[in-house]
Design a protein around this motif. Sequence first.
Motif, PDB file in Angstrom:
ATOM      1  N   SER A   1       3.143  -7.436 -49.922  1.00 21.18           N
ATOM      2  CA  SER A   1       1.905  -7.065 -49.240  1.00 21.18           C
ATOM      3  C   SER A   1       2.121  -6.934 -47.737  1.00 21.18           C
ATOM      4  O   SER A   1       1.574  -6.022 -47.094  1.00 21.18           O
ATOM      5  N   GLU A   2       2.929  -7.812 -47.140  1.00 23.17           N
ATOM      6  CA  GLU A   2       3.199  -7.715 -45.702  1.00 23.17           C
ATOM      7  C   GLU A   2       4.033  -6.483 -45.378  1.00 23.17           C
ATOM      8  O   GLU A   2       3.820  -5.841 -44.345  1.00 23.17           O
ATOM      9  N   ALA A   3       4.972  -6.147 -46.247  1.00 27.45           N
ATOM     10  CA  ALA A   3       5.769  -4.933 -46.011  1.00 27.45           C
ATOM     11  C   ALA A   3       4.902  -3.679 -46.091  1.00 27.45           C
ATOM     12  O   ALA A   3       5.034  -2.759 -45.273  1.00 27.45           O
ATOM     13  N   ILE A   4       4.000  -3.624 -47.066  1.00 23.67           N
ATOM     14  CA  ILE A   4       3.099  -2.466 -47.181  1.00 23.67           C
ATOM     15  C   ILE A   4       2.191  -2.374 -45.966  1.00 23.67           C
ATOM     16  O   ILE A   4       1.984  -1.288 -45.397  1.00 23.67           O
ATOM     17  N   ALA A   5       1.630  -3.509 -45.542  1.00 24.16           N
ATOM     18  CA  ALA A   5       0.750  -3.503 -44.369  1.00 24.16           C
ATOM     19  C   ALA A   5       1.496  -3.086 -43.108  1.00 24.16           C
ATOM     20  O   ALA A   5       0.966  -2.352 -42.264  1.00 24.16           O
ATOM     21  N   HIS A   6       2.739  -3.520 -42.963  1.00 29.64           N
ATOM     22  CA  HIS A   6       3.515  -3.159 -41.781  1.00 29.64           C
ATOM     23  C   HIS A   6       3.838  -1.664 -41.771  1.00 29.64           C
ATOM     24  O   HIS A   6       3.723  -1.005 -40.726  1.00 29.64           O
ATOM     25  N   ILE A   7       4.236  -1.118 -42.899  1.00 28.05           N
ATOM     26  CA  ILE A   7       4.553   0.317 -42.965  1.00 28.05           C
ATOM     27  C   ILE A   7       3.316   1.151 -42.675  1.00 28.05           C
ATOM     28  O   ILE A   7       3.363   2.135 -41.922  1.00 28.05           O
ATOM     29  N   ASP A   8       2.182   0.761 -43.257  1.00 23.70           N
ATOM     30  CA  ASP A   8       0.954   1.512 -43.022  1.00 23.70           C
ATOM     31  C   ASP A   8       0.519   1.426 -41.556  1.00 23.70           C
ATOM     32  O   ASP A   8       0.059   2.417 -40.979  1.00 23.70           O
ATOM     33  N   CYS A   9       0.686   0.268 -40.957  1.00 23.41           N
ATOM     34  CA  CYS A   9       0.334   0.102 -39.544  1.00 23.41           C
ATOM     35  C   CYS A   9       1.227   0.974 -38.656  1.00 23.41           C
ATOM     36  O   CYS A   9       0.746   1.622 -37.715  1.00 23.41           O
TER      37      CYS A   9
ATOM     38  N   GLY B   1      10.699   0.801 -55.973  1.00 24.32           N
ATOM     39  CA  GLY B   1       9.841   1.864 -56.481  1.00 24.32           C
ATOM     40  C   GLY B   1       8.484   1.910 -55.818  1.00 24.32           C
ATOM     41  O   GLY B   1       7.798   2.939 -55.884  1.00 24.32           O
ATOM     42  N   ILE B   2       8.055   0.823 -55.182  1.00 28.22           N
ATOM     43  CA  ILE B   2       6.780   0.801 -54.461  1.00 28.22           C
ATOM     44  C   ILE B   2       6.976   1.112 -52.983  1.00 28.22           C
ATOM     45  O   ILE B   2       6.293   1.971 -52.407  1.00 28.22           O
ATOM     46  N   LEU B   3       7.929   0.441 -52.339  1.00 25.29           N
ATOM     47  CA  LEU B   3       8.075   0.552 -50.893  1.00 25.29           C
ATOM     48  C   LEU B   3       8.695   1.885 -50.466  1.00 25.29           C
ATOM     49  O   LEU B   3       8.274   2.475 -49.465  1.00 25.29           O
ATOM     50  N   ALA B   4       9.700   2.361 -51.185  1.00 25.58           N
ATOM     51  CA  ALA B   4      10.385   3.586 -50.757  1.00 25.58           C
ATOM     52  C   ALA B   4       9.465   4.811 -50.793  1.00 25.58           C
ATOM     53  O   ALA B   4       9.338   5.521 -49.783  1.00 25.58           O
ATOM     54  N   PRO B   5       8.778   5.121 -51.901  1.00 30.53           N
ATOM     55  CA  PRO B   5       7.867   6.279 -51.864  1.00 30.53           C
ATOM     56  C   PRO B   5       6.708   6.088 -50.897  1.00 30.53           C
ATOM     57  O   PRO B   5       6.277   7.040 -50.239  1.00 30.53           O
ATOM     58  N   PHE B   6       6.199   4.861 -50.797  1.00 25.93           N
ATOM     59  CA  PHE B   6       5.086   4.608 -49.886  1.00 25.93           C
ATOM     60  C   PHE B   6       5.510   4.847 -48.440  1.00 25.93           C
ATOM     61  O   PHE B   6       4.775   5.465 -47.656  1.00 25.93           O
ATOM     62  N   ALA B   7       6.688   4.351 -48.063  1.00 27.07           N
ATOM     63  CA  ALA B   7       7.180   4.588 -46.704  1.00 27.07           C
ATOM     64  C   ALA B   7       7.425   6.071 -46.455  1.00 27.07           C
ATOM     65  O   ALA B   7       7.181   6.577 -45.349  1.00 27.07           O
ATOM     66  N   LEU B   8       7.885   6.781 -47.459  1.00 23.44           N
ATOM     67  CA  LEU B   8       8.159   8.217 -47.301  1.00 23.44           C
ATOM     68  C   LEU B   8       6.888   8.993 -46.974  1.00 23.44           C
ATOM     69  O   LEU B   8       6.852   9.777 -46.017  1.00 23.44           O
ATOM     70  N   VAL B   9       5.836   8.780 -47.747  1.00 19.83           N
ATOM     71  CA  VAL B   9       4.625   9.569 -47.548  1.00 19.83           C
ATOM     72  C   VAL B   9       3.835   9.112 -46.322  1.00 19.83           C
ATOM     73  O   VAL B   9       3.279   9.933 -45.577  1.00 19.83           O
ATOM     74  N   ARG B  10       3.789   7.810 -46.062  1.00 17.44           N
ATOM     75  CA  ARG B  10       2.971   7.328 -44.941  1.00 17.44           C
ATOM     76  C   ARG B  10       3.650   7.577 -43.597  1.00 17.44           C
ATOM     77  O   ARG B  10       3.028   8.107 -42.670  1.00 17.44           O
TER      78      ARG B  10
END
Length: 405
Positions: free
Chosen positions: A14-22, A181-190
């Motif tokens: 959750s912290e990695a997703i929040a950091h990438i989105d920020c 599979g969650i962090l790599a595509p999410f970081a790519l698109v965001r």
Amino acid sequence: MACPSVTTGNRFLSEAIAHIDCQAQAIGAYGYGALAEPGSGMSIALTGLLTIFIAIFGYRLMLGEEMRARGLVGDMLKLGIVLTLATSWPAWRTLGYDVAMKAPGELAGAISGASQLPGSGNDLVSRMQAADDAIVILTVYGTGRTMGGAVRSDTIGDRLEGIAVTDREGLADGRMAYLAGILAPFALVRLGAGFFLALAPLMAGLLLFAGTRDLFFGWLRGVGALGLGSAALSVLQGVQLAILEPWLRDALALRSAQVLTPSAPTELSVITSVFMVVSFALLFVIAKIFFFGGMGVQGVWQHIQIARDRNASSAPAASFVDGERNAQPRALLIAESVSQVLRREERGGGFDRLPGSLALNRPDERMALAGAGGARVEALGEHLRLPEARRYARGSNAGRKRDLK
């Protein structure tokens, strides 16, 4: 802009997703502000592009090029779009930033809510983190198999000592595939969307010229593909949770009851690996649709221009554009004149009279005009013809003798 830090433990995902989105939002907003700031290099480059565009427009007027109303409106519209995208953050935030950053989540929430997928209530990240925590607990418990085949109970430490090497590797690979599979595509698109949004002041100026317009439309397609990819990934992650959550509950229940689960590492690896591959494949399909699928934005623009030119070429000669008469080409006028003469010949069986001049007419028509009391109409070139007596007289003595007999 300070983004939340990433720590190890039960809050890693959750912290990695929040950091990438920020970081993505900061890149899109602050990057745009840095490029659009007056006095920056991009602002000076945009001013230069606008100056060149206006200078070319003025030279076209000086050289006497005919300016059509449609073309003039199109040029003014391009100038308005460029200035809006490159200099107005409130307008760009509504038209581009919010659409690329916030609209995908709303779209995915609507689809997931209608499909009753996990995460439709704005709790997708927390549920993904809960699934990751369950995978960690399953890794701690293991499958129950030991090196000697016996089940070790009592404490977790005893169980860890008895976990087979293949079980530990399988569970670790499954969790790694899940996180990647969650962090790599999410970081790519965001992060990709944030970077593309920051380039708006530069890309907007490329719309002014035909030679650079392809880059502008390619950038616009990229923003659309990344936004749609973000929404598609959210829906896909909801489907993954719909499979993974009940599987984890069942596996943990079996391990709590001291039941062996030797197939759990393989099953976890398959589930997480499949969805990781599907995530990248889905992004590839979306990119292919936007960049190579049929008519894009530029194709629509070209079809509009072709239709506009076709309508302009079929306009009547008496139409006026900008106060000047739109004269027909000379070749078209000659072709119309020839077709009119041929039509008159077909109707009259000969050459009809042209206005203001005498033309060759049929003999019965000339006799009808003379008998009606009108002046005799002399055919063109008739005064050069021989009299009828001389016309039908034979020209030799032998012929005249035969005529006298």
